[in-house]
Design an enzyme around this catalytic site. Structure first.
Site, PDB file in Angstrom:
ATOM      1  NE  ARG A  59      11.018  -3.815   2.866  1.00 12.80           N
ATOM      2  CZ  ARG A  59       9.874  -3.985   3.543  1.00 12.80           C
ATOM      3  NH1 ARG A  59       9.864  -3.898   4.856  1.00 12.80           N
ATOM      4  NH2 ARG A  59       8.756  -4.208   2.899  1.00 12.80           N
ATOM      5  CG  ASP A  79       0.589  -8.714   6.743  1.00 10.12           C
ATOM      6  OD1 ASP A  79       0.083  -9.302   7.711  1.00 10.12           O
ATOM      7  OD2 ASP A  79       0.804  -7.491   6.741  1.00 10.12           O
ATOM      8  N   GLY A  84       0.804  -1.212   0.000  1.00 12.72           N
ATOM      9  CA  GLY A  84       0.000   0.000   0.000  1.00 12.72           C
ATOM     10  C   GLY A  84       0.840   1.267   0.000  1.00 12.72           C
TER      11      GLY A  84
HETATM   12  P1  AMP Z   1       2.408  -2.944   8.027  1.00 12.28           P
HETATM   13  O1  AMP Z   1       1.693  -2.775   9.329  1.00 12.28           O
HETATM   14  O2  AMP Z   1       3.398  -1.863   7.736  1.00 12.28           O
HETATM   15  O3  AMP Z   1       2.981  -4.308   7.861  1.00 12.28           O
HETATM   16  O4  AMP Z   1       1.286  -2.756   6.901  1.00 12.28           O
HETATM   17  C1  AMP Z   1       0.105  -3.496   6.828  1.00 12.28           C
HETATM   18  C2  AMP Z   1      -0.631  -3.144   5.560  1.00 12.28           C
HETATM   19  O5  AMP Z   1      -1.039  -1.763   5.569  1.00 12.28           O
HETATM   20  C3  AMP Z   1       0.164  -3.312   4.282  1.00 12.28           C
HETATM   21  O6  AMP Z   1      -0.712  -3.700   3.269  1.00 12.28           O
HETATM   22  C4  AMP Z   1       0.699  -1.924   4.042  1.00 12.28           C
HETATM   23  O7  AMP Z   1       1.023  -1.700   2.691  1.00 12.28           O
HETATM   24  C5  AMP Z   1      -0.476  -1.080   4.461  1.00 12.28           C
HETATM   25  N1  AMP Z   1      -0.079   0.272   4.882  1.00 12.28           N
HETATM   26  C6  AMP Z   1       0.593   0.609   5.996  1.00 12.28           C
HETATM   27  N2  AMP Z   1       0.769   1.936   6.054  1.00 12.28           N
HETATM   28  C7  AMP Z   1       0.214   2.469   4.946  1.00 12.28           C
HETATM   29  C8  AMP Z   1       0.072   3.792   4.425  1.00 12.28           C
HETATM   30  N3  AMP Z   1       0.548   4.848   5.066  1.00 12.28           N
HETATM   31  N4  AMP Z   1      -0.564   3.933   3.245  1.00 12.28           N
HETATM   32  C9  AMP Z   1      -1.054   2.869   2.578  1.00 12.28           C
HETATM   33  N5  AMP Z   1      -0.967   1.612   3.020  1.00 12.28           N
HETATM   34  C10 AMP Z   1      -0.330   1.394   4.185  1.00 12.28           C
HETATM   35 MG    MG Z   2       3.844  -5.437   6.613  1.00 13.27          MG
END
Ligand code: AMP
Ligand code: MG
Length: 493
Positions: A174, A250, A90
């Site tokens: 990354r 994930d 995202g």
């Molecule tokens: P994470 O908690 O970083 O592992 O993210 C979990 C999900 O939320 C993944 O699909 C990320 O791509 C999405 N995500 C986290 N932060 C954002 C953001 N600021 N904008 C869009 N998607 C996000």
């Molecule tokens: Mg993640």
């Protein structure tokens, strides 16, 4: 401009329903914070070119480099136990893959690079603080010798991101052995996309388990490989006191690398129930729960593979179950071998597990610092006069005194030169870890005052975690003082 990255990308050969082509979204004012020159060299990328104006434009997402095929990857996942059928990159874009000087293929990804079809309600951006945290911790893990994604560069965007407050935005570059996650397989499985699953299995085998291609049931051999890699990984986490914080499916890789450093932290005082993540309200991902959670995540991976294991469903379940059950013994073997090394024991005896568990129980009860206890134990193994340094870490030093004779008796049965034994212990028990209070202070200096000095110092010290810090940098080995203790970290979104 000469080619910045020698891209050789394979993910785009997968069915296009598994990703979305999308270029990064440009930012207002790219500003370079740091290029990881050593990592760039390993990748066969010129660090000076990365740090040039053209390079920084690429790292910020303002220019797409030659040869790149920018895509956002689709995945699903169990978040805190609940299944979310659509997650995906995202706020990240895979620029492409490069084959490094060691012959290994790696992904180069921008994180915080703008919205994608998988952004749901998010802004696609990352704040500077969490980006710097990921840089510091990922690179510390790499220096500790623990499989991890790496941090190649950080740039600021010159744009605010709006969280609880307006914060400076940043993009992390990354590098990963791949971005295949348990959730990648869940994405295809949730759609009943068996062809997609088959393609993902072939692809994962090509990148991570080439020998599995010749197995009788390749998908099963892949599962076995993931089980063994993740068992070894979580054991390594425990050996250094690492708490991932968000072990959703994930965030669990097929490669066996640690990924997605959000509200992660290292233990100061030993406490198996330790949790920092402010979003982990029920302590699901506490330090001591990590092996059990990993086994659960692997069971979710196994479920996705059932259609590829056997035509008969009962048989497929039997095979999958046996594979996931391999996690327990593999984890225990890796964990106990590492604990024996931390105690300075080279041979294997029945009572060794008890000896280690007894020490840990006393450390928990006496709030002993995890890192310093094991580090100083190396000195005590060399010279009993140095017990003083260890016992001083226990609220009641008598708790250590009651354990130490058993340990010494065991060492007497495991003959080794005292200096060699101590050196071997120091090679597995670091002197410095990313101490939460120092990480927070470095992030605050950078974010609040634009002062990157403490961040740079942390990165330098953590590059040699098994050495005592240099004169003037002793504080990196110290636990937090009373007022410095960090009690929560926040999810870096
Ligand atoms: P994470 O908690 O970083 O592992 O993210 C979990 C999900 O939320 C993944 O699909 C990320 O791509 C999405 N995500 C986290 N932060 C954002 C953001 N600021 N904008 C869009 N998607 C996000
Ligand atoms: Mg993640």
């Amino acid at each position: 401009m000469p080619t910045l990255f020698p891209f050789d990308t394979t993910y785009t050969r997968l069915p296009d329903r598994l990703y979305a082509s999308r270029a990064p979204t440009p930012v207002a004012r790219p500003g370079l914070v740091r290029v990881n020159a050593a990592l760039a060299d390993d990748l066969g990328v010129d660090p000076a070119a990365l740090a040039s104006a053209e390079g920084v434009a690429v790292l910020a997402g303002n220019a797409v480099p030659e040869g790149a095929t920018p895509i956002a990857l689709a995945y699903a996942g169990h978040q805190f136990g609940s299944f979310v059928p659509q997650l995906g990159d995202g706020r990240a874009i895979l620029l492409g893959e490069v084959v490094g000087r060691d012959g290994a293929r790696r992904d180069v990804q921008l994180k915080g690079s703008g919205r994608t079809p998988y952004s749901r309600g998010g802004d696609g951006r990352a704040a500077l603080g969490p980006v710097l945290r990921e840089y510091v911790v990922a690179e510390a893990m790499a220096a500790l010798g623990i499989p991890t994604t790496r941090a190649l560069a950080v740039v600021t965007t010159g744009e605010p991101v709006y969280r609880e407050a307006a914060l400076p935005g940043a993009v992390l570059t990354r590098v990963a052995a791949s971005h295949l996650r348990v959730g990648t397989f869940q994405y295809a499985a949730a759609r009943g996309d068996v062809d997609g699953l088959r393609a993902l299995v072939d692809y994962a085998i090509g990148r991570h388990d080439p020998a599995a291609r010749h197995a009788e049931i390749p998908a099963l051999a892949l599962l076995d490989g993931v089980v063994l890699r993740q068992a070894a990984l979580v054991a390594r986490w425990l050996h250094v006191g690492f708490v991932h914080g968000v072990m959703n499916t994930d965030n669990t890789t097929i490669s066996g690398e640690t990924i997605d450093y959000g509200p992660c932290a290292f233990l100061d005082e030993y406490d198996p129930g330790a949790v920092w993540s402010s979003i982990d309200r029920h302590g699901r991902y506490a330090y001591g729960s990590q092996p059990r959670i990993l086994a659960w995540n692997l069971a979710r991976l196994a479920e996705t593979l059932l259609p590829l294991l056997a035509e008969d469903e009962a048989r497929a379940i039997e095979l999958a179950t046996a594979s996931v059950r391999g996690f327990g013994p593999a984890f225990e073997a890796a964990y106990h071998a590492g604990m024996r090394r931390k105690l300075g024991i080279a041979t294997e005896r029945a009572g060794d597990v008890d000896l280690a568990d007894d020490l840990l129980a006393r450390m928990a009860e006496q709030r002993a610092d995890f890192t310093l206890t094991f580090r100083r134990l190396a000195g005590a193994a060399e010279d009993p006069a140095r017990d003083a340094g260890v016992r001083a870490l226990f609220a009641d030093p008598g708790a250590f005194d009651a354990w130490a004779p058993r340990w010494r008796a065991r060492l007497a049965d495991d003959p080794a030169d005292a200096r060699d034994r101590a050196a071997a212990m120091r090679a597995v028990s670091p002197a410095v870890i990313p101490r939460n209070h120092l990480v927070e202070a470095a992030l605050r200096a950078a974010v609040d005052r634009g002062d990157y000095g403490p961040f740079e110092e942390l990165v330098e010290v953590l590059a040699r975690p098994y050495e005592e810090p240099a004169v003037g940098r002793e504080k990196h080995a110290d636990p937090p003082g009373e007022g410095e203790r960090v009690t929560a970290t926040f999810c870096g979104t």
